[in-house]
Design a protein around this motif. Structure first.
Motif, PDB file in Angstrom:
ATOM      1  N   ASP A   1     -78.803  -5.386 -37.087  1.00 52.93           N
ATOM      2  CA  ASP A   1     -80.251  -5.064 -37.276  1.00 52.93           C
ATOM      3  C   ASP A   1     -80.207  -4.301 -38.703  1.00 52.93           C
ATOM      4  O   ASP A   1     -79.673  -3.045 -38.663  1.00 52.93           O
TER       5      ASP A   1
ATOM      6  N   LYS B   1     -83.012   3.395 -31.687  1.00 56.38           N
ATOM      7  CA  LYS B   1     -83.250   2.320 -30.823  1.00 56.38           C
ATOM      8  C   LYS B   1     -84.536   1.965 -30.508  1.00 56.38           C
ATOM      9  O   LYS B   1     -84.991   0.709 -30.654  1.00 56.38           O
ATOM     10  N   GLU B   2     -85.703   2.866 -30.797  1.00 61.36           N
ATOM     11  CA  GLU B   2     -87.033   2.742 -30.791  1.00 61.36           C
ATOM     12  C   GLU B   2     -87.500   1.866 -32.064  1.00 61.36           C
ATOM     13  O   GLU B   2     -88.511   1.029 -31.949  1.00 61.36           O
ATOM     14  N   ARG B   3     -86.683   1.883 -33.214  1.00 63.12           N
ATOM     15  CA  ARG B   3     -87.274   1.122 -34.449  1.00 63.12           C
ATOM     16  C   ARG B   3     -86.243  -0.262 -34.358  1.00 63.12           C
ATOM     17  O   ARG B   3     -86.466  -1.169 -35.266  1.00 63.12           O
ATOM     18  N   ALA B   4     -85.617  -0.494 -33.588  1.00 63.34           N
ATOM     19  CA  ALA B   4     -84.687  -1.714 -33.491  1.00 63.34           C
ATOM     20  C   ALA B   4     -85.541  -2.870 -32.927  1.00 63.34           C
ATOM     21  O   ALA B   4     -86.576  -2.696 -32.276  1.00 63.34           O
ATOM     22  N   THR B   5     -85.572  -3.957 -33.586  1.00 68.15           N
ATOM     23  CA  THR B   5     -86.265  -5.290 -33.477  1.00 68.15           C
ATOM     24  C   THR B   5     -85.722  -6.082 -32.418  1.00 68.15           C
ATOM     25  O   THR B   5     -86.521  -6.639 -31.580  1.00 68.15           O
ATOM     26  N   SER B   6     -84.339  -6.080 -32.035  1.00 70.83           N
ATOM     27  CA  SER B   6     -84.019  -6.826 -30.933  1.00 70.83           C
ATOM     28  C   SER B   6     -83.726  -6.303 -29.705  1.00 70.83           C
ATOM     29  O   SER B   6     -83.196  -5.143 -29.560  1.00 70.83           O
ATOM     30  N   GLN B   7     -83.948  -6.995 -28.620  1.00 66.54           N
ATOM     31  CA  GLN B   7     -83.870  -6.219 -27.154  1.00 66.54           C
ATOM     32  C   GLN B   7     -82.299  -6.142 -27.113  1.00 66.54           C
ATOM     33  O   GLN B   7     -81.962  -5.214 -26.261  1.00 66.54           O
TER      34      GLN B   7
ATOM     35  N   LYS C   1     -81.277  -2.979 -28.570  1.00 63.88           N
ATOM     36  CA  LYS C   1     -81.720  -1.984 -27.891  1.00 63.88           C
ATOM     37  C   LYS C   1     -80.733  -1.777 -26.736  1.00 63.88           C
ATOM     38  O   LYS C   1     -80.655  -0.661 -26.273  1.00 63.88           O
ATOM     39  N   ASP C   2     -80.502  -2.743 -25.778  1.00 59.18           N
ATOM     40  CA  ASP C   2     -79.471  -2.601 -24.659  1.00 59.18           C
ATOM     41  C   ASP C   2     -78.199  -2.150 -25.234  1.00 59.18           C
ATOM     42  O   ASP C   2     -77.677  -1.124 -24.417  1.00 59.18           O
TER      43      ASP C   2
ATOM     44  N   LEU D   1     -77.331  -0.225 -27.837  1.00 64.93           N
ATOM     45  CA  LEU D   1     -77.497   1.039 -28.044  1.00 64.93           C
ATOM     46  C   LEU D   1     -77.614   2.006 -27.020  1.00 64.93           C
ATOM     47  O   LEU D   1     -77.017   3.255 -26.911  1.00 64.93           O
ATOM     48  N   ASP D   2     -78.465   1.615 -25.931  1.00 69.09           N
ATOM     49  CA  ASP D   2     -78.372   2.235 -24.616  1.00 69.09           C
ATOM     50  C   ASP D   2     -77.196   2.624 -24.114  1.00 69.09           C
ATOM     51  O   ASP D   2     -76.763   3.730 -23.656  1.00 69.09           O
TER      52      ASP D   2
END
Length: 157
Positions: free
Chosen positions: A41, A108-114, A117-118, A120-121
């Motif tokens: 990303d 994570k809030e600024r990430a474009t791909s789900q 985000k997962d 990063l979580d």
């Protein structure tokens, strides 16, 4: 090892043994994962890479401090007390880790791909678990009995 002194029984704790190696290994895995995520990303890549590098740097210092605390002789701890210098440094590095967790949450809030985000979580959760282990290590070492500490408390009453 069990030490008998002045009618008190003091047992050295093997619980912290190998924590430094485990800590270093777990953080290395997280750093590797974060570096991989950073390449997926472009919006957050630079920041995630920077966080990974900083976390790697502090993990090397923290691992050394954990190892020194683990290897402190039971006699020295019994008579003098906990290695407060290393414990203080570990506390400082925990604050830095907490800041990294906050920065990763914002990234994570600024990430474009789900999927990013997962991932990063998962890495945020892993960092939080490591932080909790180090906090428990600090608490265990702060609570160790020392003869000098007992005498000081006796005279401060």
């Amino acid at each position: 090892m069990v030490v008998f002194a002045l009618g008190l029984v003091y047992t050295t704790d093997a619980k912290g043994q190998m924590m430094s190696q485990e800590y270093r290994s777990e953080v290395a895995d997280i750093v590797q994962e974060l570096t991989g995520i950073a390449g997926r990303d472009s919006r957050i890549g630079t920041e995630v890479r920077e966080i990974a590098k900083e976390q790697k740097d502090i993990s090397e210092k923290a691992s050394k401090e954990i190892k020194e605390t683990e290897e402190r002789s039971g006699w020295k701890t019994f008579f003098i007390g906990t290695d407060w210098k290393n414990i203080g440094q570990l506390r400082s590095e925990l604050v830095t880790t907490a800041n990294h967790i906050d920065r990763l949450m914002k990234a994570k809030e600024r990430a474009t791909s789900q999927s990013v985000k997962d991932d990063l979580d998962a890495q945020i959760k892993a960092l939080e678990e490591i932080k909790a282990k180090v906090e428990a290590f600090i608490k265990d070492n702060e609570g160790k009995f020392s003869l000098l500490g007992w005498v000081v408390r006796l005279f401060n009453r």
